[in-house]
Scaffold this motif. Structure first.
Motif, short mmCIF file in Angstrom:
data_model
loop_
_atom_site.label_atom_id
_atom_site.label_comp_id
_atom_site.label_asym_id
_atom_site.label_seq_id
_atom_site.Cartn_x
_atom_site.Cartn_y
_atom_site.Cartn_z
N THR A 20 0.83 -1.20 0.00
CA THR A 20 0.00 0.00 0.00
C THR A 20 0.87 1.25 0.00
OG1 THR A 20 -0.10 0.26 2.41
CG2 THR A 20 -1.74 -1.21 1.39
N SER A 74 -2.25 -6.80 3.48
CA SER A 74 -1.40 -5.77 2.90
C SER A 74 -0.70 -4.97 3.99
CB SER A 74 -2.21 -4.84 1.99
OG SER A 74 -3.28 -4.23 2.71
N PHE A 104 -9.36 -4.89 10.40
CA PHE A 104 -8.60 -4.58 9.20
C PHE A 104 -9.01 -3.22 8.64
CE2 PHE A 104 -8.17 -9.16 9.29
CZ PHE A 104 -6.87 -9.37 8.81
N ASP A 154 -9.77 -1.72 5.43
CA ASP A 154 -10.09 -2.22 4.09
C ASP A 154 -9.58 -1.21 3.06
OD1 ASP A 154 -11.08 -3.38 1.85
OD2 ASP A 154 -13.20 -3.11 2.34
N VAL A 155 -8.44 -1.48 2.46
CA VAL A 155 -7.84 -0.59 1.47
C VAL A 155 -8.61 -0.78 0.17
CG1 VAL A 155 -5.73 0.07 0.28
CG2 VAL A 155 -5.62 -0.81 2.62
N SER A 156 -9.43 0.19 -0.19
CA SER A 156 -10.40 -0.02 -1.26
C SER A 156 -10.20 0.88 -2.47
CB SER A 156 -11.83 0.19 -0.71
OG SER A 156 -11.96 1.48 -0.14
N ALA A 166 -8.36 -2.39 -6.31
CA ALA A 166 -8.75 -2.58 -4.92
C ALA A 166 -10.23 -2.24 -4.78
CB ALA A 166 -7.91 -1.69 -4.00
N TYR A 215 -12.54 -8.27 -0.14
CA TYR A 215 -11.27 -8.87 -0.53
C TYR A 215 -10.97 -8.53 -1.99
CZ TYR A 215 -7.81 -12.29 -1.94
OH TYR A 215 -6.68 -12.86 -2.45
N THR A 253 -4.75 -5.81 -2.45
CA THR A 253 -4.43 -5.63 -1.02
C THR A 253 -5.04 -6.70 -0.13
OG1 THR A 253 -6.33 -4.16 -0.65
CG2 THR A 253 -4.25 -3.14 -1.35
N GLY A 260 -6.78 -6.33 3.51
CA GLY A 260 -6.43 -4.99 3.94
C GLY A 260 -5.27 -5.00 4.91
N SER A 261 -5.03 -3.86 5.53
CA SER A 261 -3.92 -3.68 6.47
C SER A 261 -4.41 -3.86 7.91
CB SER A 261 -3.31 -2.29 6.29
OG SER A 261 -2.77 -2.16 4.99
#
Length: 588
Positions: A220, A268, A345, A347-349, A358, A362, A366, A369-370
């Protein structure tokens, strides 16, 4: 202080056989393209660190919430597996720890640690230093492979497990291949978790991250606000990820994606070299800003070590193939595809790796997520305790003026499998104050914002507020302080610059007059000046200032104006409020 320099010609020469073109401007990729049967480190060096963002251990620990954990990784062993190693790794780690105020540790080395390859030496420094930064209480095992061939690397993996490692970090990879499942037994070991970087070429699947028994770590771009908090995180364009051509979908990914194949990555972490991490490597000449998914694999390994630390305290064994636990924790809905549970998490979207985007569940850039480490690590370490929850609030105290608002973050952390809804309330408010929670209730673990609004009539003083959480037949309280300050009397201040001026008779000079309103002052201030010498005149532009602002005072003299030094009083008046400031005027 660390001096951020660009890569020297010497260093570029040292890496001549291992660097490759980068997806990103101003970075260089270490390791070159994948070769069959050989692995490379997905590592990027930032060539222009002075104009980029780089992070210290304290910043990363705070951004992901590691600084809120009591666990340190004590009595755990993290294995770092790299080819060729780094002959100066102990002194590199000592320098890194000294720079950032960390307690150092002795690296346990397995294998021939010659450090003869510059690229792998930098990779080794990154892996060891940042695994230690996240889990400073853990023992670091450096398992050095004799070469970057797959066989030698797997031998080092086995040696690390035999040495007692319960989590193994592999910041390297190569293209997946048809017979790779034969090697899954190397990663399917009781009470051991394996992490691997997903690659740095954008869309595409790499081994060993694609093994169903390995946590594949994508990348990321991370930015922090002025207080060091995570402000935004998007997919890094270099993050490896995609759908395996050979491995079928593992059971833990059912309901998350519909390809029926193994998806990568699983999770990620920060990887963009333009928001990279600081690494010290003597072999290559000192400090560097480094990125790539290489940065995430050792830090996720450290996260697992922290969880194993807590599990040991609870009497539980170390995790085995932690994906089987991570995916159920991440599930935030019962409908398919599952949404990501924001309690555990980020959620890197947003963002893309060139082949996949992204998204708000899921994805192949990523993963889940982180980590929200403050909640995720304890959740990975359930105990046999009675279901319960804890309640906390920050800041512990706030000070506001009457008529304004204050806010607190109220946190509920579940333990022992507690999953009930917890309602929130507050008592002890002063007269004229109201309170609201957003959200009003929390399920399991989570945060709520408590907003306190006061009125202009709220009495000044310090009040103790009691926050109460009730759910599942349990009640917990915590207290915070609220100090109310009386409203300030409206007024203004006046300032003049420069403090003195020296001119020849017959000439002009100027001063800047500044009015600053205070305490809710909202009137106009008229300006005047006294003490002028004979034959001198003054003008203000403008002649009055509303609330706050500046005016130019121009003094004009005649050739006959008497020479000497004069003290002028510049006055601002608004009704009964009058303030003056003195300046000096010398006529020569």
């Amino acid at each position: 202080m660390i001096r951020k320099t660009s890569i020297t010609q010497w260093f570029l020469a040292a890496l001549a056989l291992t660097v490759a073109s980068s997806l990103l401007a101003d970075t260089v990729k270490v390791g070159g393209p994948p070769r069959p049967g050989h692995a490379r480190p997905p590592l990027h060096i930032n060539l222009t660190p002075s104009v980029s963002t780089s992070y210290t251990p304290a910043q990363i620990r705070h951004a992901y919430g590691f600084d809120q954990l009591a666990a340190s990784g004590a009595n755990q062993k993290i294995a770092i597996v790299d080819a060729y190693g780094n002959a100066h790794i102990q002194s590199d780690l000592d320098t890194f720890c000294s720079q950032f105020g960390l307690s150092s540790t002795t690296v346990q080395v397995i294998g021939n640690n010659t450090g003869s390859d510059a690229g792998w030496a930098l990779e080794t420094a990154l892996d060891v230093e940042w695994a230690h930064a996240i889990a400073p209480g853990a023992t670091i095992i450096l398992a050095v492979a004799a070469s970057n061939g797959s066989g030698d690397l797997l031998n080092a993996v086995d040696a690390a497990v035999n040495a007692g490692a319960t989590v193994v970090s592999m910041s390297w990879g190569g293209s997946e291949f048809s017979g790779m499942s034969f090697y899954d037994n190397n990663f399917n070991r009781p009470n051991v978790t394996f992490t691997a970087s997903s690659g740095d070429n954008g869309a595409g699947v790499e081994w060993p991250a694609v093994s169903p028994y390995v946590i594949g770590v994508g990348g990321t771009t991370l930015y922090l606000d002025a207080n060091g908090n995570r402000s935004s995180e998007t997919a890094w364009s270099g993050s490896g990820g995609g759908i395996s051509s050979y491995n079928t979908e593992p059971a833990y990914q059912t309901g998350w994606q519909t390809s029926n194949r193994r998806g990568v990555p699983d999770v990620s972490y920060l990887a963009d070299p333009n928001t990279g991490v600081l690494v010290y490597d003597y072999v290559n000449g000192g400090w560097f800003v480094v990125g790539g998914t290489s940065a995430g694999a050792p830090q996720w390994a450290a996260l697992i070590a922290l969880a194993n630390d807590l599990r040991a305290r609870n009497g539980s064994a170390a995790l085995t193939s932690a994906n089987s636990v991570l995916y159920p924790l991440a599930q935030g809905s019962s409908s398919v595809p599952y949404t990501v549970n924001a309690a555990y998490f980020f959620d890197v979207s947003q963002g893309s790796n060139g082949g996949y985007n992204a998204g708000p569940t899921y994805d192949f850039v990523t993963g889940l997520g982180s980590p929200v480490a403050a909640a995720l690590v304890p959740a990975l370490a359930p105990s046999s305790q009675t279901p319960d929850f804890s309640l906390s609030a920050s800041p512990g105290s706030a000070t506001v003026s009457a008529g304004t608002s204050a806010s607190y973050t109220v946190s509920v952390a579940s333990s022992g499998g507690f999953s009930s809804t917890v309602g929130l309330s507050v008592s002890g408010l002063p007269t004229g104050a109201t309170a609201s929670f957003s959200p009003q209730a929390l399920t399991g673990s989570g945060n709520s914002t408590l907003s306190i609004s006061t009125s202009s009539s709220t009495p000044a003083g310090t009040y103790t507020l009691t926050i109460t959480a009730q759910g599942g037949g349990l009640t917990h309280t915590t207290m915070v302080a609220l100090t109310i300050q009386a409203l300030a009397t409206p007024g203004f201040s006046i300032g003049v610059s420069p403090g003195s001026s020296n001119i020849k008779a017959g000439n002009s000079t100027s001063y800047t007059v500044t009015i600053t309103g205070t305490g809710g002052f909202n009137s106009s201030v008229s300006l005047s000046v006294s003490g002028l010498p004979v034959g001198a005149s003054a003008t203000f532009n403008p002649a009055a200032i509303s609330v706050s602002g500046t005016s130019t005072l121009k003094i004009t003299t005649l050739s006959s104006t008497p020479r000497g030094t004069y003290s002028l009083a510049v006055t601002g008046a608004s009704g009964s409020i009058i303030h003056s400031a003195s300046v000096s005027l010398r006529i020569r």
